[in-house]
Write a protein that holds these residues in place. Structure first.
Motif, PDB file in Angstrom:
ATOM      1  N   ASP A   1       3.855  78.807  89.676  1.00 22.87           N
ATOM      2  CA  ASP A   1       5.075  78.534  90.173  1.00 22.87           C
ATOM      3  C   ASP A   1       5.282  79.540  91.317  1.00 22.87           C
ATOM      4  O   ASP A   1       4.729  80.796  91.267  1.00 22.87           O
TER       5      ASP A   1
ATOM      6  N   HIS B   1       8.548  81.093  93.779  1.00 18.87           N
ATOM      7  CA  HIS B   1      10.146  81.329  94.036  1.00 18.87           C
ATOM      8  C   HIS B   1      10.030  82.080  95.238  1.00 18.87           C
ATOM      9  O   HIS B   1       9.268  83.195  95.739  1.00 18.87           O
ATOM     10  N   HIS B   2      10.820  81.425  96.331  1.00 23.14           N
ATOM     11  CA  HIS B   2      11.135  82.071  97.736  1.00 23.14           C
ATOM     12  C   HIS B   2      12.482  82.722  97.542  1.00 23.14           C
ATOM     13  O   HIS B   2      13.430  82.293  96.903  1.00 23.14           O
ATOM     14  N   GLY B   3      12.743  83.592  98.560  1.00 27.08           N
ATOM     15  CA  GLY B   3      14.192  84.073  98.752  1.00 27.08           C
ATOM     16  C   GLY B   3      14.234  85.533  97.778  1.00 27.08           C
ATOM     17  O   GLY B   3      15.639  85.355  97.637  1.00 27.08           O
TER      18      GLY B   3
ATOM     19  N   THR C   1       8.710  86.343  97.892  1.00 33.28           N
ATOM     20  CA  THR C   1       7.947  85.589  97.454  1.00 33.28           C
ATOM     21  C   THR C   1       7.468  86.033  95.959  1.00 33.28           C
ATOM     22  O   THR C   1       6.900  87.126  95.954  1.00 33.28           O
TER      23      THR C   1
ATOM     24  N   GLN D   1       9.673  74.433  83.929  1.00 36.05           N
ATOM     25  CA  GLN D   1      11.030  74.435  84.628  1.00 36.05           C
ATOM     26  C   GLN D   1      12.129  74.959  83.505  1.00 36.05           C
ATOM     27  O   GLN D   1      12.777  75.862  83.767  1.00 36.05           O
TER      28      GLN D   1
ATOM     29  N   ASN E   1      16.206  81.803  87.187  1.00 36.33           N
ATOM     30  CA  ASN E   1      15.481  81.755  88.575  1.00 36.33           C
ATOM     31  C   ASN E   1      14.365  80.575  88.655  1.00 36.33           C
ATOM     32  O   ASN E   1      13.430  80.928  88.244  1.00 36.33           O
TER      33      ASN E   1
ATOM     34  N   PRO F   1      11.823  78.005  89.860  1.00 34.32           N
ATOM     35  CA  PRO F   1      11.018  77.903  90.659  1.00 34.32           C
ATOM     36  C   PRO F   1      11.209  76.790  92.033  1.00 34.32           C
ATOM     37  O   PRO F   1      11.670  75.961  91.697  1.00 34.32           O
ATOM     38  N   ASP F   2      10.860  77.232  93.176  1.00 41.01           N
ATOM     39  CA  ASP F   2      10.936  76.048  94.099  1.00 41.01           C
ATOM     40  C   ASP F   2       9.724  75.159  94.293  1.00 41.01           C
ATOM     41  O   ASP F   2       9.829  74.196  94.708  1.00 41.01           O
ATOM     42  N   GLU F   3       8.440  75.790  93.899  1.00 44.27           N
ATOM     43  CA  GLU F   3       7.206  74.815  93.622  1.00 44.27           C
ATOM     44  C   GLU F   3       6.811  75.330  92.250  1.00 44.27           C
ATOM     45  O   GLU F   3       6.579  76.138  91.652  1.00 44.27           O
TER      46      GLU F   3
END
Length: 83
Positions: free
Chosen positions: A6, A8-10, A48, A62, A71, A73-75
């Motif tokens: 997975d 995570h951005h930002g 990232t 998830q 937190n 994940p974005d993907e």
């Protein structure tokens, strides 16, 4: 079970200590959700973060993130093959 990567951005500026805290939080709840958190990597400059988890589904990955601090994940990508 399948492995999932997975993303995570930002998360610009994340520290090794923060990454370790997230890992410990995931390990604390992994049995509750039926997953095994394996590893995490981070690039503080780009913000990232990558996490490798063994789980039955993306929904379990998830849940692991939601229960270990939020937190999410974005993907989430299935990675069933490795060498």
């Amino acid at each position: 079970m399948t492995r999932f990567m997975d993303v995570h951005h930002g998360m610009q500026g994340i520290t090794a200590e923060q990454l370790q805290q997230g890992r410990q939080a995931a390990l604390a709840v992994e049995r509750e959700v039926g997953a095994h958190f394996e590893h995490a990597w981070a690039d503080p400059e780009s913000g990232t973060v990558y996490c490798l988890t063994e789980a039955a589904s993306t929904e379990v990955v998830q849940q692991l993130h939601e229960r270990s601090g939020g937190n999410v994940p974005d993907e989430i990508h299935s990675v069933p093959l490795s060498v």
